[in-house]
Structures are given as structure tokens and as C-alpha cells.
Design a protein around this motif. Structure first.
Motif, short mmCIF file in Angstrom:
data_model
loop_
_atom_site.label_atom_id
_atom_site.label_comp_id
_atom_site.label_asym_id
_atom_site.label_seq_id
_atom_site.Cartn_x
_atom_site.Cartn_y
_atom_site.Cartn_z
N ARG A 106 0.30 -1.30 0.49
CA ARG A 106 0.12 0.23 -0.08
C ARG A 106 1.29 1.26 0.16
O ARG A 106 0.60 2.79 -0.93
N GLU A 107 1.76 1.36 0.96
CA GLU A 107 2.82 2.44 0.38
C GLU A 107 4.01 2.27 -0.61
O GLU A 107 4.95 3.47 0.06
N ALA A 108 4.34 1.28 -0.90
CA ALA A 108 4.61 0.97 -1.84
C ALA A 108 4.29 1.49 -3.42
O ALA A 108 5.67 2.26 -3.60
N LEU A 109 3.60 1.25 -3.34
CA LEU A 109 3.18 1.49 -5.01
C LEU A 109 2.56 2.95 -5.05
O LEU A 109 2.39 3.24 -4.09
N PHE A 110 2.98 3.72 -6.50
CA PHE A 110 2.37 5.03 -6.16
C PHE A 110 1.01 5.42 -6.33
O PHE A 110 -0.13 4.75 -7.46
N PRO A 111 -0.07 6.02 -5.64
CA PRO A 111 -1.15 6.01 -6.02
C PRO A 111 -2.00 6.89 -6.91
O PRO A 111 -3.11 6.62 -7.03
N TRP A 112 -1.39 7.65 -7.25
CA TRP A 112 -2.24 9.07 -7.88
C TRP A 112 -1.19 8.25 -9.67
O TRP A 112 -1.90 8.82 -10.45
N TYR A 153 -6.39 2.02 -10.68
CA TYR A 153 -5.64 2.82 -9.96
C TYR A 153 -5.35 2.01 -8.25
O TYR A 153 -6.25 0.86 -8.10
N TYR A 155 -5.45 2.00 -5.50
CA TYR A 155 -6.76 1.24 -4.40
C TYR A 155 -7.85 0.59 -5.18
O TYR A 155 -8.66 0.67 -4.19
N ARG A 169 6.81 -4.05 -11.00
CA ARG A 169 7.20 -3.24 -11.30
C ARG A 169 8.69 -3.34 -10.99
O ARG A 169 9.87 -2.68 -11.16
N THR B 151 7.60 4.77 3.07
CA THR B 151 8.57 3.85 1.81
C THR B 151 8.95 4.17 0.47
O THR B 151 9.39 3.56 -0.52
N ARG B 152 7.12 4.75 0.10
CA ARG B 152 7.15 5.75 -1.24
C ARG B 152 8.31 6.37 -1.95
O ARG B 152 9.28 5.85 -2.80
N HIS B 250 -7.20 12.91 -6.03
CA HIS B 250 -8.63 11.29 -6.34
C HIS B 250 -7.72 10.11 -5.18
O HIS B 250 -9.16 9.09 -4.88
N TRP B 251 -6.81 9.63 -4.96
CA TRP B 251 -5.93 8.74 -3.94
C TRP B 251 -6.50 9.03 -2.82
O TRP B 251 -6.77 8.68 -1.36
N ARG B 254 -7.43 7.25 0.80
CA ARG B 254 -8.34 5.57 -0.03
C ARG B 254 -6.63 4.82 -0.36
O ARG B 254 -6.69 3.29 -0.41
#
Lengths: 277, 255
Positions: A106-112, A153, A155, A169, B151-152, B250-251, B254
Motif C-alpha cells: 500500500r505504501e510502496a506503490l504510487f496511488p496517483w 488505480y 487503491y 514493477r 516507503t514510497r 483522487h487517492w 484511500r
């Protein structure tokens, strides 16, 4: 051994009286020598040596807090080391193309970014053009058995799907070494079983050197060619055993007597490592 | 789905309608003297006539324009400086107190000072509002940057991103949700300060001026009506920013 003594044989001066100039076995990819690391004065590694084979999967397993993640983070160059040397076929980490899959997808992928653009991202960083990027991704996708749409996306996806995207990735750049830090620990058991087989299939097909941290003994043995068992801090090698079960392994492997025997042996080593403290 | 939505809107209308009815009932029963509480119908009539011929439209636009100018200045200076401060922990620590202090100081207490510095014109009003809103933007952006998911950032680093790329590709997006919280708060605050400034720092127009004029001439329908219109402006701005946030970030919440 000092550094000077590690000169490869062909470069050694004539008449030198070194008994054995080859300081790691053939087929080795990663050499770790004299690794030292302490956190706030508490030693975690005090002169740690290991060789990791090329094109194989090595699982790292050990008691809680033994420094499994610390180990791969140091090898992957995410955490500075206090002393020692880590080389990849003689190269440093900066000269090596690596992939890293985090526990927390969840914190490693880019949600944007959409999943597909997440996979594009490392290739963009490498300055690869769009057509070539698409060709590579298409090739990568073909190796996966995807049952979901990459144009969503992160999420909007399940945990297993997000971690699959994470793995894609990290693989799209065709890394020389792939690191996975407890990649399935946040997934439910059913999804873990599916993901293990997916990962095994892709890694064996690509023959990428893989270092996997796992807190699940069954998983550590099931996926690995070698299991590196660590002791409590300061971490030493409790055992480094070969897993010579045939591939592809499938859920029936879990009930294979050889698998059960190996798992029992690793469990025993683990329990000794836990007790000896 | 469609009827679910209709039901939801219907429920949302219950509160305002009830308020209107209570207001009307109190007025009809004469519980409060009509001098202090005109009927809601009379109030809405006043809004209507003022909008058509009483100059309410230009006043509304003046206040909106001043608010947007103040907000624009706050955002233009707040976002970049906030990113720099947030990315530099020592810098943040060293000015954390100043930010918190001035954020807690009532902006209205600064009016006289800003009038001395910027004169009596429009700009001193905009400057006070911009100052107050700027601190809110600054604080939120810095906070967003500091709380970016490590992490990101590590993930981008492992993939070989340079510091500049990490900033542009990860940090910027990571702090965007918190930035929008700051921008939304800032625009509301700017409106508050502008309306108060229009009341008390001599002004020729604006909703604040209209409210104070209504009080002086004891035109209560206009007073109530203008308060209502100010509310609509504030609510509308908030709604627009919420919409922008939902679309651009948008995220948010979420992931």
C-alpha cells in the motif's frame, strides 16, 4: 583475509604463494564479507560473511528481531553498513540493477498513478522511450497470469493484485538481483498460496538472483533453492541449507516427505537458534 | 441507485427547511419583535431586490475577488516555501514556534499594523488576509512533506530516482492531500478576514461594508440577507475546493 589477498588468481603476481586465491565458489553472485552493523551501540552483525548464488532463490529466515530485514536492506543498499564489503560479481550496489518488493505494498506503490503507469515508472527513470517501454511491459505481462485490469488505480485493487503490480514493477527493469521483504505477510493464506506459485513461476523462468525474507518457514523452504537461517542478535549463520526439491513445486510439494523432512530440520535449527540466547 | 440518491438529497433538505419553518413560525407568533427578526420571506425578498437593483452583485464580486487575491498570494508563497521547510527538518524545528505563534495570533489584531504599512487602500485588507492564509498553507504543506510515506521515497530511490526526481515525482504528490486541506482552510480564513476588514478598515464596497451599513441604517432584512449571502459565498468556496480535491487528489484517504 585482507582485501589484498582477495585478488583473483589470474591477476596475482607470479610466484605468489597463496594457497587458494579463489575466495568464493563458482556460481556466486553476491559476496558479503566482514559485514558489521550496530543500532545505538547494539550489535546486529559483527563480521558476517556469506555467498549468495547467482540465478537462485535464497530465503532468509530466523527468530524475530534477528535482523533479517536489516540484512537485505544492507545488501540492497537501503541501509548504510558500518563496516565490511558487499559486492555483486565484483560490482558495487550502485553499479547493479536491482528490484525491491516491500512488505507494505500500500505504501510502496504510487496511488496517483494507474497500475500500468506504476510499472512504466522505473523504465521512465531509465530514460527508455514509450514504444520500448510498452514492448517490455507486454513481454512481462505475458509471463504473469493476470486476471485483473492494469488500468486501474492501486487503491481499486485487492492486496494480492497490488503486490503483483509491485512485483511487476520491480521485475520490468530486468534486475540482476531481486529483493523481497516479507512480500506476502499482509495477505490472507489463500492469496499467499496463489502468489507463491505466481512468483516461483516468474522467477524460475527469468533466472533472476533473488533474496527473500520470510517469517513463514513453510514459505521460506517452498520457494527457496537455499535457506539461510540466522541466529538471534548478533546474527550469525545458524545453517545454510540446500533445498533440492524439483521444480516447479506445487501445493502437493507441501505434503512431499522430502519437503516435510526439510521443514522439520529447519524448524529444529530455528528452535535451537531461539533457545541459544 | 437513483432513488437512493434522491432520498439522500431529500434528507439533506430537511434541516434547512425546518430552520426556515421555525424562523417563520417564530415570526408569525410574534415571539421576537419583527424589528429584530424580520420574516424569512421578507429577508429573501430583500436579497432578491438587492441583487437586482441594490448593488449586492458587485459587492459579492468585490468580496470574492479580494478573497481570491489574498488566497492566490497565500498559495503562491505558501506551497513552495512549505515544501522547502517540510523537506528540511532542522529548518522546520527552528521556525516551528514562529509559525505556531503567528498562526495563533488573531489576524484581526494585525489590522492597524497592516494599515500603517500598506495604507488604507484595498491592498492592506488583502495583505492581512493573505498573511493569515499563508501561514495555514505553509504549515499544512510542510506537514504533508514531513509525513510523506518513507516507503514510497525508498521505492523511488531503489528504482534509481535522483533527489530532484523524488521531489517532483513522489514528494509533490505525497503532500498534495495535506496541501489541499491547507488550501481549503486558507480560503475560508481569507474570506473571514476580508469580510471583517471590509467592515472596519474603511471600505467602499464588499459584503462586509454592506453588513455594517445595514446595521447603521437598521435595515434588518438586508442585514440578515447579506449574512445569508456571505454564508453562501463561504459554503460555495468550500464546495468548489472539495470538488477540486476529489478530482485532483483522487487517492486521498484511500491509499
Amino acid at each position: 583475509m585482507t582485501l589484498a589477498q582477495r585478488t583473483p588468481a589470474e591477476e596475482a603476481p607470479a610466484g605468489a604463494s597463496y594457497p587458494d586465491l579463489r575466495w568464493f565458489p563458482p556460481g556466486t553472485h553476491i559476496t558479503v564479507r566482514g559485514l558489521k552493523k550496530a543500532f545505538d551501540g547494539n550489535p546486529v552483525y559483527v563480521g558476517f560473511d556469506i555467498d549468495l548464488p547467482k540465478g537462485k532463490i535464497v530465503s532468509v529466515f530466523g527468530p524475530n528481531g534477528c535482523g533479517k530485514s536489516t540484512f537485505i536492506n544492507m545488501v540492497a543498499g537501503l541501509l548504510p553498513i558500518d563496516a565490511g564489503q558487499i559486492l555483486f560479481e565484483g560490482k558495487t550496489i550502485a553499479e547493479t540493477r536491482i528490484g525491491y518488493v516491500f512488505q507494505n505494498y500500500r505504501e510502496a506503490l504510487f496511488p496517483w498513478l494507474r497500475a500500468i503507469d506504476n510499472i512504466h515508472y522505473p523504465l521512465r527513470l531509465m530514460g527508455i522511450g514509450k514504444a520500448e517501454r510498452e514492448r517490455r511491459i507486454e513481454e512481462l505481462v505475458a509471463g504473469f497470469d493476470l486476471k485483473f485490469d492494469l488500468h486501474r488505480y492501486p487503491y481499486q485493487m485487492s492486496g494480492g493484485q497490488q503486490q503483483t503490480v509491485s512485483i511487476m514493477r520491480s521485475l520490468v527493469i530486468e534486475p540482476e538481483v531481486l529483493f523481497l521483504d516479507e512480500p506476502f505477510s499482509a495477505l490472507d493464506y489463500e492469496m499467499t498460496l496463489i502468489m507463491r506459485d505466481q512468483l516461483q513461476k516468474v522467477l524460475v523462468a527469468r533466472g533472476v538472483t533473488t533474496v527473500l525474507v520470510s517469517h513463514d518457514l513453510e514459505e521460506a523452504v517452498y520457494l527457496a533453492d537455499k535457506v539461510l537461517m540466522l541466529t538471534r542478535r548478533p546474527s550469525r549463520i545458524a545453517d545454510y541449507m540446500d533445498v533440492d526439491l524439483p521444480r516447479p513445486r506445487d501445493p502437493s510439494t507441501l505434503t512431499d516427505p522430502r519437503f516435510i523432512d526439510l521443514k522439520a530440520r529447519t524448524l529444529e535449527v530455528f528452535q535451537n537458534a531461539v533457545r541459544a540466547s | 441507485m437513483q432513488s437512493d440518491r434522491l432520498t439522500r438529497y431529500a434528507w439533506m433538505a430537511v434541516g434547512p427547511l425546518a430552520l426556515f419553518l421555525v424562523w417563520y413560525a417564530v415570526h408569525l407568533a410574534g415571539l421576537v419583535t419583527p424589528k429584530l427578526l424580520p420574516s424569512p420571506v421578507r429577508t429573501l425578498q430583500s436579497v432578491w431586490t438587492n441583487a437586482i437593483s441594490g448593488g449586492l452583485g458587485p459587492d459579492f464580486l468585490r468580496t470574492l475577488w479580494r478573497t481570491l487575491q489574498a488566497f492566490g498570494i497565500a498559495a503562491a508563497f505558501g506551497v513552495p516555501i512549505g515544501i522547502v521547510i517540510g523537506a528540511n527538518e532542522k529548518l522546520y524545528r527552528s521556525i516551528e514556534f514562529l509559525i505556531d505563534f503567528f498562526r495563533s495570533t488573531p489576524a484581526t489584531a494585525m489590522f492597524p499594523l497592516f494599515m500603517i504599512i500598506f495604507g488604507l487602500g484595498d491592498f492592506s485588507k488583502i495583505a492581512v488576509a493573505a498573511f493569515a492564509a499563508w501561514l495555514v498553507v505553509l504549515f499544512n504543506v510542510a506537514y504533508g512533506v514531513m509525513n510523506a510515506r518513507q516507503t514510497r521515497i525508498l521505492a523511488a530511490k531503489v528504482m534509481g530516482a535522483s533527489r530532484a526526481r523524488i521531489f517532483k515525482d513522489v514528494m509533490f504528490y505525497e503532500c498534495l492531500p495535506q496541501t489541499f486541506v491547507g488550501l481549503r482552510t486558507a480560503v475560508s480564513l481569507a474570506l473571514v478576514v476580508i469580510v471583517v476588514a471590509e467592515m472596519f478598515i474603511g471600505s467602499d464596497d464588499g459584503l462586509g461594508k454592506r453588513i455594517i451599513d445595514s446595521q447603521i441604517t437598521f435595515d434588518l432584512p438586508q442585514l440578515y440577507g447579506t449574512i445569508l449571502v456571505s454564508g453562501i459565498l463561504g459554503y460555495g468556496l468550500n464546495l468548489i475546493f472539495l470538488g477540486l480535491e476529489k478530482w485532483l487528489v483522487h487517492w486521498s484517504g484511500r491509499a
